[in-house]
Design a protein around this motif. Structure first.
Motif: not given
Ligand code: SAH
Length: 390
Positions: A27-41
């Motif tokens: 659903g929602d996201t906060e911040g930008e992520a590029n392909a391959g980045d580590i993100v939080e869920v």
């Protein structure tokens, strides 16, 4: 680090341990992520679930690497994960040759590392893990000081991730034709051009399971690849073994493996289409004491499951007809799209059509160096059955 929130009512599967998050679950996201980045869920209501790598081009949008908010994903993280995977293999007794890392089951989604004694073959099957290839190779160098590391990323599944297919050395070049030891036998393995990573380690325990039923037997193996089961049959006392495979190179290696182990007078191999030949031999009334079948995955996609089932049924039907009354059928299936109960049902249908009764001897799965992680069904993929065909 960008934050991704699961949609309402999505999450049980992920919370229960599954590391994949599909695009339509976000659903929602906060911040930008590029392909391959580590993100939080995070869950819909904002509780932390885990962190992992992101690929907007893949249906599997995020694959979790950690459920610990404080764990940092860096080179040391990969070193530690691989070291843990190695410690686990040692603990359960898989040391010389093993699947050192089995992706999701080792909390390293889409990473495969096979250890063939002093040589390592790796596959990075998603963009987010491919990004860390250098760190993974450095970890292997540090832990094992190996004789060689090779990349077998010549796999179509990488294209779903926007990655190219490729293969080559990840260490100083070495002779990619190696010999490994298994259950007291020796096998030539072609790391560069063999199928998958070169050798099917997942059957290493199952090969031992034929020990008692092949004594003095006349054995037929369809889909023999480099002759691993056939040579085990000879080793365990079979009188005569014939292995079939459609690949000329596999058959050539199988013959070399027979010579390597001194079983060239017992084992012979032919490059033929097993489907056609088995059909023909049923017609001719040929019979064997033991028939072994380990066909390739008949499907890679859900749409073709029915076709795969028909394939398994057909080949096993032929296998049963070629088995003498009271003889044994050794049969396997390596696709995770056919779950164990469906595989057994298929064998049962074949037995009905063949008008034969089955008595179960052995029913097992892949070797434990390919651990099955509960709640991640794709980690249980190999079905291996021995039945007496009455
Ligand atoms: N049991 C083997 C692995 C078998 S993999 C081992 O443990 O090492 C499946 C094999 O089936 C491959 O070697 C592939 O070349 C072969 N194969 C695929 N289609 C075939 C066909 N129609 N007839 C015979 N062999 C086939």
């Amino acid at each position: 680090m960008a934050k991704f929130f699961l949609r309402k009512k999505v999450g049980d599967r992920v919370v229960n341990g599954h590391p994949w998050i599909f695009g339509n679950e976000l659903g929602d996201t906060e911040g930008e992520a590029n392909a391959g980045d580590i993100v939080e869920v995070y869950s819909y209501n904002g509780s932390f679930i885990g962190k992992g790598y992101y690929n907007p081009a893949s249906q599997i949008r995020i694959r979790l690497l950690s459920r610990d908010k404080n764990e940092v994903v860096d080179d040391t993280f990969f070193y530690n994960r691989i070291k843990e995977a190695w410690e686990y293999r040692q603990q359960i007794g898989y040391v010389e040759n093993c699947r050192l890392v089995f992706g999701e089951a080792d909390q390293l989604p889409a990473l495969i590392i096979d250890k063939f004694n002093d040589y390592f073959v790796i596959q990075t099957l998603a963009l987010g893990i491919d990004t860390w290839k250098d760190a993974i190779v450095a970890a292997l160098q540090k832990i094992f000081s190996p004789k060689g590391i090779y990349e077998r990323n010549d796999v179509p599944v990488r294209e779903l991730e926007g990655l190219q297919q490729q293969k080559g050395f990840l260490s100083t070049p070495f002779d990619t034709n190696i010999i490994l030891n298994e259950n007291g036998l020796k096998f030539h393995v072609d790391i560069e051009n063999g199928q998958k990573t070169g050798y099917f380690l997942d059957q290493q325990d199952n090969r031992r399971a034929i020990q008692h039923i092949v004594k003095g037997a006349d054995v037929l193996e369809g889909f023999c690849y480099t002759g691993t089961f056939s040579l085990h049959a000879a080793h365990y006392g079979a009188k005569k073994v014939l292995g079939l495979d459609i690949s000329e190179t596999a058959v050539a290696t199988a013959r070399r493996n027979a010579v390597l182990n001194g079983y060239q007078d017992i084992c012979s191999f032919e490059a033929v289409n097993a489907f056609d030949v088995l059909k023909q031999w049923v017609k001719e009334g040929k019979r064997y004491d033991v028939v072994m079948l380990d066909p390739p995955a008949f499907t890679k996609s859900r749409e073709n499951i029915q076709k795969a089932i028909t394939g398994y049924k057909e080949i096993n039907l032929r296998g049963m007809k070629l088995t003498k009354p009271g003889g044994f059928l050794v049969t396997a299936s390596c696709t995770n799209l056919v779950p164990p109960d469906l595989f057994l049902k298929t064998i049962d249908m074949a037995a009905k059509d063949a008008r034969r009764k089955l008595r179960q001897v052995t029913w097992q799965t892949q070797a434990s160096d390919h651990p099955i992680l509960w709640h991640v069904p794709t980690t249980q993929y190999l079905k291996f059955l021995i039945v007496q065909v009455m």
